[in-house]
Motif scaffolding. Structure first.
Motif, mmCIF file in Angstrom:
data_model
loop_
_atom_site.group_PDB
_atom_site.id
_atom_site.type_symbol
_atom_site.label_atom_id
_atom_site.label_comp_id
_atom_site.label_asym_id
_atom_site.label_seq_id
_atom_site.Cartn_x
_atom_site.Cartn_y
_atom_site.Cartn_z
ATOM 1 N N PRO A 167 10.387 -5.877 -4.816
ATOM 2 C CA PRO A 167 10.513 -5.494 -6.235
ATOM 3 C C PRO A 167 10.924 -6.662 -7.119
ATOM 4 N N SER A 168 11.717 -7.572 -6.578
ATOM 5 C CA SER A 168 12.213 -8.708 -7.373
ATOM 6 C C SER A 168 11.107 -9.676 -7.784
ATOM 7 N N ALA A 169 9.928 -9.597 -7.135
ATOM 8 C CA ALA A 169 8.832 -10.513 -7.464
ATOM 9 C C ALA A 169 8.200 -10.200 -8.813
ATOM 10 N N ASN A 170 8.432 -8.960 -9.290
ATOM 11 C CA ASN A 170 7.883 -8.542 -10.583
ATOM 12 C C ASN A 170 6.371 -8.797 -10.681
ATOM 13 N N CYS A 171 5.650 -8.448 -9.606
ATOM 14 C CA CYS A 171 4.198 -8.695 -9.563
ATOM 15 C C CYS A 171 3.444 -7.611 -10.341
ATOM 16 N N ASP A 172 2.179 -7.880 -10.591
ATOM 17 C CA ASP A 172 1.328 -6.908 -11.291
ATOM 18 C C ASP A 172 0.704 -5.881 -10.356
ATOM 19 N N LYS B 192 -11.311 2.289 -0.161
ATOM 20 C CA LYS B 192 -10.521 1.069 -0.323
ATOM 21 C C LYS B 192 -9.091 1.321 0.148
ATOM 22 N N VAL B 193 -8.456 0.267 0.652
ATOM 23 C CA VAL B 193 -7.039 0.309 0.985
ATOM 24 C C VAL B 193 -6.367 -0.846 0.251
ATOM 25 N N PHE B 194 -5.445 -0.518 -0.656
ATOM 26 C CA PHE B 194 -4.754 -1.527 -1.457
ATOM 27 C C PHE B 194 -3.289 -1.606 -1.026
ATOM 28 N N ILE B 195 -2.819 -2.829 -0.810
ATOM 29 C CA ILE B 195 -1.445 -3.030 -0.330
ATOM 30 C C ILE B 195 -0.747 -4.069 -1.208
ATOM 31 N N CYS B 196 0.398 -3.710 -1.735
ATOM 32 C CA CYS B 196 1.259 -4.693 -2.406
ATOM 33 C C CYS B 196 2.316 -5.140 -1.397
ATOM 34 N N PRO B 197 2.356 -6.431 -1.034
ATOM 35 C CA PRO B 197 3.291 -6.895 -0.012
ATOM 36 C C PRO B 197 4.605 -7.434 -0.580
ATOM 37 N N THR C 115 -0.753 -1.142 -12.294
ATOM 38 C CA THR C 115 -2.122 -0.802 -11.848
ATOM 39 C C THR C 115 -2.960 -2.014 -11.462
ATOM 40 N N GLY C 116 -2.310 -3.142 -11.243
ATOM 41 C CA GLY C 116 -3.059 -4.357 -10.935
ATOM 42 C C GLY C 116 -3.964 -4.243 -9.708
ATOM 43 N N LEU C 117 -3.510 -3.519 -8.684
ATOM 44 C CA LEU C 117 -4.311 -3.383 -7.461
ATOM 45 C C LEU C 117 -5.651 -2.681 -7.694
ATOM 46 N N VAL C 118 -5.639 -1.708 -8.580
ATOM 47 C CA VAL C 118 -6.837 -0.867 -8.749
ATOM 48 C C VAL C 118 -7.596 -1.170 -10.036
ATOM 49 N N LYS C 119 -7.175 -2.175 -10.753
ATOM 50 C CA LYS C 119 -7.770 -2.479 -12.059
ATOM 51 C C LYS C 119 -9.275 -2.718 -11.958
ATOM 52 N N GLU C 120 -9.695 -3.567 -11.022
ATOM 53 C CA GLU C 120 -11.117 -3.885 -10.879
ATOM 54 C C GLU C 120 -11.919 -2.677 -10.396
ATOM 55 N N LEU C 121 -11.363 -1.906 -9.483
ATOM 56 C CA LEU C 121 -12.041 -0.710 -8.976
ATOM 57 C C LEU C 121 -12.328 0.275 -10.101
ATOM 58 N N GLU D 238 4.107 8.926 -9.567
ATOM 59 C CA GLU D 238 3.858 9.715 -10.775
ATOM 60 C C GLU D 238 3.592 8.806 -11.966
ATOM 61 N N LEU D 239 4.375 7.736 -12.086
ATOM 62 C CA LEU D 239 4.185 6.802 -13.189
ATOM 63 C C LEU D 239 2.877 6.025 -13.013
ATOM 64 N N PHE D 240 2.528 5.739 -11.773
ATOM 65 C CA PHE D 240 1.254 5.071 -11.456
ATOM 66 C C PHE D 240 0.081 5.918 -11.958
ATOM 67 N N ALA D 241 0.149 7.226 -11.724
ATOM 68 C CA ALA D 241 -0.897 8.137 -12.203
ATOM 69 C C ALA D 241 -0.971 8.128 -13.728
ATOM 70 N N LYS D 242 0.193 8.125 -14.367
ATOM 71 C CA LYS D 242 0.237 8.113 -15.824
ATOM 72 C C LYS D 242 -0.382 6.831 -16.377
#
Length: 522
Positions: A454-459, A446-451, A465-471, A492-496
């Motif tokens: 930072p100001s959008a405050n997206c998940d 899989k290739v996950f991209i957040c476009p 972890t919103g991109l990989v939640k379903e996976l 690092e925080l993403f891994a945590k």
């Protein structure tokens, strides 16, 4: 008594396929490429009629069957030789046309009887290899191996165990270059592939074709096959074959099946047009690598071949392991009827795929500064010209694939799709990078991209972890062995947040060396 066998025979190992217990196995026999459905009762009726004649004391004769075979193959009767299975036909060709120390070419891996027959005679064998990455016939290597010393070249078409087809054009090239050698074309699976070199014999009389009634016709236990060749070659082969090598029970059954081929054709149609596409679709859907096959079997490479073979056996299905050069850790599956393949898929799905998913290891990998060079004066690689894959990336990703990691790319691309960073500016270098990696047999699951900025405050923006939640929810990944690799605190925080370990590397560092330093690669 002293062993008086020839030295080369003493050195041989007997060809012992795993037959023990198969006749008593209460399940699907999908390991020997046999017909998986009983042949028409006409074969049994023909056998019964022969037995009722009570002529067991009479020596066999083969004239009528040879006529029927000549009609079936569209050649003259004097171009047919009936044999005790195609194995005998192969052995006769080696013993008739080659001698000790003669060079023979056997593209490898292939059917074991070719090597056995060559070694019994005492031939010197050249082994052009089918490649791991390219299952097509190694025509270039075969042509290079042809010289004045070659007496015989083997072409298994379709090849067993890869299932791959050899084009008639390639067979012509070989027969043309090796005019003084025999070109043995084994067509055990002709009824499935529909490709035959028989039509070439008239122009290339050094071609000899072997076939069998063991596969599509379903007479494996009766051992009957035949050779198609020029009249001159058949005359020589007949001198070596015994006059009574084929019994009349096999003769009677084979003759009856040639009288009415509808049952055979119907079975072949189901296998090749319905069952085979079903299996291929299943393998593709589940990311199971397989060789494209033109026969009634398919060679596939699961993540854990021993576990798969054992599990299938426990659930009542036999398949054949193929730990041979260039196809290590593969399994060969005989393709049967639609109902049989549905059963195979059901068992594989419920008892193998679901179990393997629980134990899958994942490598979540950042892109910029981790896989490709990240310039420090700007955050984005926005053209192919700027693209540079970092040192150690190819080597490191190959090693991760070798260790059965699922590769997932996760990247933040600030403002992708905005006027300052058009989507195409990202896609072009991204597609080029993936293309380069795919040429090295490296593909991301899989290739996950957040476009978003930072100001959008997206998940979906790392470290969220919103991109990989379903996976993660769908695959139940092995969190003890999975990791995130990146060069930023957000990685690092993403891994945590996922609950897996972090493998840190410096921006634009050697990827392979970073994996070694962190103990991922030993």
């Amino acid at each position: 008594m002293k062993n008086k066998a020839l030295l080369r025979i003493k050195k041989l190992k007997a060809y012992n396929p795993p037959l023990n217990g198969r006749s008593r196995f209460d399940g699907l026999l999908l390991d020997f490429n046999e017909r998986t459905k009983k042949p028409t009762n006409k074969a049994l009726k023909a056998i019964q009629e022969f037995l009722q004649q009570n002529r067991l004391q009479t020596y066999p004769e083969y004239g009528l069957l040879e006529k029927k075979l000549a009609n079936y193959t569209e050649v003259n009767t004097n171009q047919i030789l009936v044999t005790n299975g195609s194995d005998q036909g192969i052995d006769l060709i080696f013993r008739t046309f080659t001698d000790r120390e003669d060079k023979v070419i056997i593209p490898t891996p292939s059917f074991p009887m070719f090597y056995q027959s060559a070694k019994i005679v005492g031939n010197k064998i050249a082994y052009p290899l089918y490649k791991n990455t390219d299952p097509s016939f190694p025509i270039t290597e075969v042509i290079k191996a042809i010289d004045k010393f070659v007496k015989l070249i083997v072409i298994c078409n379709p090849n067993n165990p890869t299932g791959t087809l050899v084009s008639l054009n390639d067979i012509k090239k070989i027969a043309s270059k090796a005019k003084d050698a025999i070109v043995l074309v084994d067509e055990a699976y002709f009824e499935f592939s529909k490709v035959s070199a028989v039509s070439l014999i008239k122009k290339y009389p050094n071609i000899i074709v072997t076939r069998t009634f063991s596969k599509a016709f379903g007479l494996a236990s009766l051992r009957i096959g035949y050779v198609i060749a020029s009249k001159e070659c058949i005359q020589e082969l007949r001198k070596v074959r015994g006059p009574y090598d084929i019994n009349m029970i096999a003769y009677s059954a084979a003759s009856s099946l040639l009288d009415d081929k509808k049952d055979t054709e119907k079975y072949v149609e189901e296998v090749m047009k319905k069952s085979k596409p079903m299996i291929e679709k299943f393998f593709i859907k589940n990311g199971i690598p397989f060789y494209s096959s033109s026969a009634n079997f398919i060679l596939f490479k699961p993540k854990d071949s021993k576990f798969v073979e054992r599990t299938l056996y426990e659930k009542g299905i036999l398949v054949r392991s193929q730990d041979k050069p260039t196809i290590e850790n593969t399994l060969r599956l005989t393709i049967g009827t639609v109902d049989q393949m549905k059963k195979f898929i059901e068992i594989y799905d419920n008892c193998i795929i679901k179990k393997l998913k629980i134990n899958e290891k994942y490598a979540f990998i950042d892109r910029d500064g981790t896989l490709i060079f990240e310039p420090q004066d700007t955050y984005q690689i926005d053209s192919v010209k700027k693209l540079k894959i970092l040192d150690g990336v190819i080597e490191g990703l190959k090693e991760l694939k070798k260790q059965d990691y699922q590769l997932v790319m996760v990247t933040n691309q600030d403002g992708m799709g905005t006027p300052s960073f058009p989507k195409n500016n990202f896609q072009e270098p991204q597609e080029e990078m993936l293309k380069i990696l795919e040429k090295k047999n490296i593909k991301f699951k899989k290739v996950f991209i957040c476009p978003h900025l930072p100001s959008a405050n997206c998940d979906c923006r790392k470290p969220k972890t919103g991109l990989v939640k379903e996976l993660i929810a769908a695959n139940e990944i092995n969190k003890d062995k999975s990791f995130v690799c990146g060069d930023r605190p957000s990685d690092e925080l993403f891994a945590k947040n996922i609950g897996i370990k972090f493998v840190q590397m410096k921006t634009n560092e050697n990827f392979y060396q970073a994996l070694i330093r962190k103990g991922v690669i030993v």
